[in-house]
Design a protein around this motif. Sequence first.
Motif, PDB file in Angstrom:
ATOM      1  N   LEU A 182       6.702   5.688   4.204  1.00  0.00           N
ATOM      2  CA  LEU A 182       6.484   5.057   5.500  1.00  0.00           C
ATOM      3  C   LEU A 182       4.993   4.867   5.806  1.00  0.00           C
ATOM      4  O   LEU A 182       4.617   3.910   6.473  1.00  0.00           O
ATOM      5  CB  LEU A 182       7.168   5.873   6.604  1.00  0.00           C
TER       6      LEU A 182
ATOM      7  N   GLN B 238      13.192   2.579  11.604  1.00  0.00           N
ATOM      8  CA  GLN B 238      12.309   3.614  11.029  1.00  0.00           C
ATOM      9  C   GLN B 238      11.644   4.429  12.135  1.00  0.00           C
ATOM     10  O   GLN B 238      11.522   5.644  12.036  1.00  0.00           O
ATOM     11  CB  GLN B 238      11.253   2.949  10.128  1.00  0.00           C
TER      12      GLN B 238
ATOM     13  N   ASN C 214       4.192   1.837   3.887  1.00  0.00           N
ATOM     14  CA  ASN C 214       5.159   0.762   4.143  1.00  0.00           C
ATOM     15  C   ASN C 214       5.914   0.348   2.873  1.00  0.00           C
ATOM     16  O   ASN C 214       5.997  -0.835   2.518  1.00  0.00           O
ATOM     17  CB  ASN C 214       4.462  -0.455   4.760  1.00  0.00           C
TER      18      ASN C 214
ATOM     19  N   ASN D 144       0.730   2.633   9.965  1.00  0.00           N
ATOM     20  CA  ASN D 144       1.632   1.560   9.557  1.00  0.00           C
ATOM     21  C   ASN D 144       2.194   0.832  10.779  1.00  0.00           C
ATOM     22  O   ASN D 144       3.072   1.344  11.470  1.00  0.00           O
ATOM     23  CB  ASN D 144       2.761   2.154   8.707  1.00  0.00           C
TER      24      ASN D 144
ATOM     25  N   MET E 218       3.810  -1.910  10.589  1.00  0.00           N
ATOM     26  CA  MET E 218       4.945  -2.738  10.163  1.00  0.00           C
ATOM     27  C   MET E 218       6.287  -2.003  10.243  1.00  0.00           C
ATOM     28  O   MET E 218       7.296  -2.511   9.775  1.00  0.00           O
ATOM     29  CB  MET E 218       4.732  -3.179   8.699  1.00  0.00           C
ATOM     30  N   LEU E 219       6.289  -0.807  10.770  1.00  0.00           N
ATOM     31  CA  LEU E 219       7.537  -0.025  10.817  1.00  0.00           C
ATOM     32  C   LEU E 219       8.623  -0.761  11.602  1.00  0.00           C
ATOM     33  O   LEU E 219       8.341  -1.389  12.636  1.00  0.00           O
ATOM     34  CB  LEU E 219       7.291   1.328  11.500  1.00  0.00           C
ATOM     35  N   THR E 220       9.848  -0.667  11.114  1.00  0.00           N
ATOM     36  CA  THR E 220      10.966  -1.290  11.831  1.00  0.00           C
ATOM     37  C   THR E 220      11.389  -0.369  12.970  1.00  0.00           C
ATOM     38  O   THR E 220      11.026   0.823  12.987  1.00  0.00           O
ATOM     39  CB  THR E 220      12.160  -1.500  10.884  1.00  0.00           C
TER      40      THR E 220
END
Lengths: 289, 231
Positions: B116, B148, B119, B141, B143-145
């Motif tokens: 994580l 996540q 990414n 990060n 870009m974590l969903t």
Amino acid sequence: MLKKNGFNIRISVQIFFFVLIGLIAVNHTLAETGGGIPFLSNASLHSLCPFGGVVTLYQFFSLGTFVKQIHASSVVLMILIMMLAILFGPVFCGWVCPLGSVQEWFGKIGKKILKRKFNHIIPKKLDSALRYIRYGVLVWVVYMTSISGYLIFSELDPYRSLYNFWSSEASLIGIGVLVITLLLSLIIERPWCKYLCPYGALLGITNFFRIFKISRNSKTCTQCKICDNNCPMNIEVSKTEKVLNHQCISCYKCTSEELCPVPDTVITKSISFSRKKEVDENKLEREVE
Amino acid sequence: MKINKTFIAISIFVIVFGGIVVSNLLNLWSTEASKEPAMYADGDVKGTYNPDDIRGSYTFERVADLFSIDEEVLLEAFGLPEDTDLSIFKTKNLEEMYESYQYEIGNGSVKVFVALYNNLPIELGDDYLLTEAVDLILEHNEMLTEEQKEYLENHKVDAVSSSHPIESEEKNIVNGNTTFKEVLNMDITEEQIEEIINSSMPPTNQSVRDYCTQNGLPFSVIKNALNSLMD
């Protein structure tokens, strides 16, 4: 006991390997804590055990992987030790294996205490039967390791305990087996090798087809039985022309080079040479007639 | 040919040490497991090291090197003292360090953190991270969903409140080295294993991880499913 010279090269080799493996084992422990002896391997004990190569073979051929804790080095060592055994018999047992060596050294103490009774305590019939147990151990260890994928024998292995008793890797059962082995070594020479060692069982088979065999010349033999009385594995060398016994550890104590008092009577020679010599001797006899 | 003991002694040294030298030259000599994790086989990250294959025997220095993460970040994420020698501290050592914690902080935590933080794709199972590690991931990060982020929120462990002993005495845990035979020894039946892997029983000497790798199954998911049967 007859001593031909003070320097025994086999004992020197035994001490060398005993110390070398010991230092590597200590170095492995030190490496775990960030220390270590420079220029010396810190490999794990498992990675330096040729028997690991034997127990991992099934998994290697069926799955292409090694049993846990076993590495390529074990397989390489297994091949090298097997090469030595095909040439000279189980020299690994008699010259290299530290567990064999330490049993032998304990045996020297036992010999001083028990004198002639040492190594002759167990009735012959029972002793002969017990010596086949190690084949059962071999089959059991190989089978169980093959189906489980882990070193099932490791917990019991006195060799592992010998070099791990100071660390958390040693198991209580393993240390118990080691202590019992060493105590028994005071009355029986190499009890683990004789009755339980699975690797010794495997290497012992090479005695039947090894290239350099121990041979006795019956024409010059005086039947003094020094060879029989001093064989750590109780082999009756004086009753055979060639030592084709599965228990021979190739220590060469019986040979004219070490204990046999008659020169060139118990010697180690290659098969081809012995056959050629037999042919030459027969030819000479015919010519004389 | 007649031989003597000196000949045998020399042969032992020549064959044993000569054999080791030759096998070393042929790259056949290895006394330890490979320290190279598997790489992703496809997707945008193809050819990148897969953190899911980080083994417990990897040192933090090796992890930092393989995944280009500063050692200081790893020290902070896993609550390690500044003077920790990362060249010898292995990811599996976390388990001993945090053994009194209610939730396991160990090699699995390192995998999740690395994935994580960088990414990289990973199947999220039931691994826990220290609050510090979660903060570092969220900071690094972007870009974590949402999934996540939710996972991190539900799997963060506060260093102080979690430091009380686990109730169970000795728990069987499936890890990367566990073979199917060992799983069977943990009182899990063949049928249960077959149901989880959705296939017939593999060879019992095979490790769960190797089976998953060979069959394209997410190890962490299978591992967690097996572990859940032991709860």
